[in-house]
Write a protein that holds these residues in place. Structure first.
Motif, mmCIF file in Angstrom:
data_model
loop_
_atom_site.group_PDB
_atom_site.id
_atom_site.type_symbol
_atom_site.label_atom_id
_atom_site.label_comp_id
_atom_site.label_asym_id
_atom_site.label_seq_id
_atom_site.Cartn_x
_atom_site.Cartn_y
_atom_site.Cartn_z
ATOM 1 N N LEU A 93 6.107 10.672 -4.756
ATOM 2 C CA LEU A 93 5.932 9.461 -3.969
ATOM 3 C C LEU A 93 6.488 9.638 -2.559
ATOM 4 O O LEU A 93 5.894 9.164 -1.583
ATOM 5 N N ALA A 94 7.614 10.319 -2.458
ATOM 6 C CA ALA A 94 8.224 10.564 -1.144
ATOM 7 C C ALA A 94 7.291 11.366 -0.244
ATOM 8 O O ALA A 94 7.299 11.185 0.975
ATOM 9 N N VAL B 276 0.590 7.130 3.490
ATOM 10 C CA VAL B 276 0.166 5.774 3.159
ATOM 11 C C VAL B 276 0.528 4.822 4.288
ATOM 12 O O VAL B 276 -0.259 3.941 4.644
ATOM 13 N N ARG B 277 1.678 4.998 4.872
ATOM 14 C CA ARG B 277 2.114 4.117 5.966
ATOM 15 C C ARG B 277 1.225 4.243 7.196
ATOM 16 O O ARG B 277 1.132 3.320 7.996
#
Length: 65
Positions: free
Chosen positions: A3-4, A10-11
């Motif tokens: 996820l990191a 994604v941002r």
């Protein structure tokens, strides 16, 4: 991929792309959970208490006790 590692990418997505990503993830989760999905244009039966006279009678009997 963690996820990191994904979050910075994604941002950088636009709002519309983020919503599409949410939809894709929700669809993937739902398909894995055997949750039935609604189909566009299909009709579904929905129960309604309208004309449920028998249920109303039972409720009245319960209230009279």
């Amino acid at each position: 991929m963690s996820l990191a590692e994904v979050l910075p990418s994604v941002r950088m997505l636009s709002g519309v792309e983020k919503l599409r990503l949410i939809q894709l993830l929700a669809d993937e989760l739902a398909s894995g959970q055997a949750v039935p999905q609604l189909e566009a244009g299909k009709t579904y039966a929905v129960w309604s208490p309208h004309d449920a006279y028998q249920a109303a009678e039972v409720l009245l009997q319960m209230l009279e006790i």
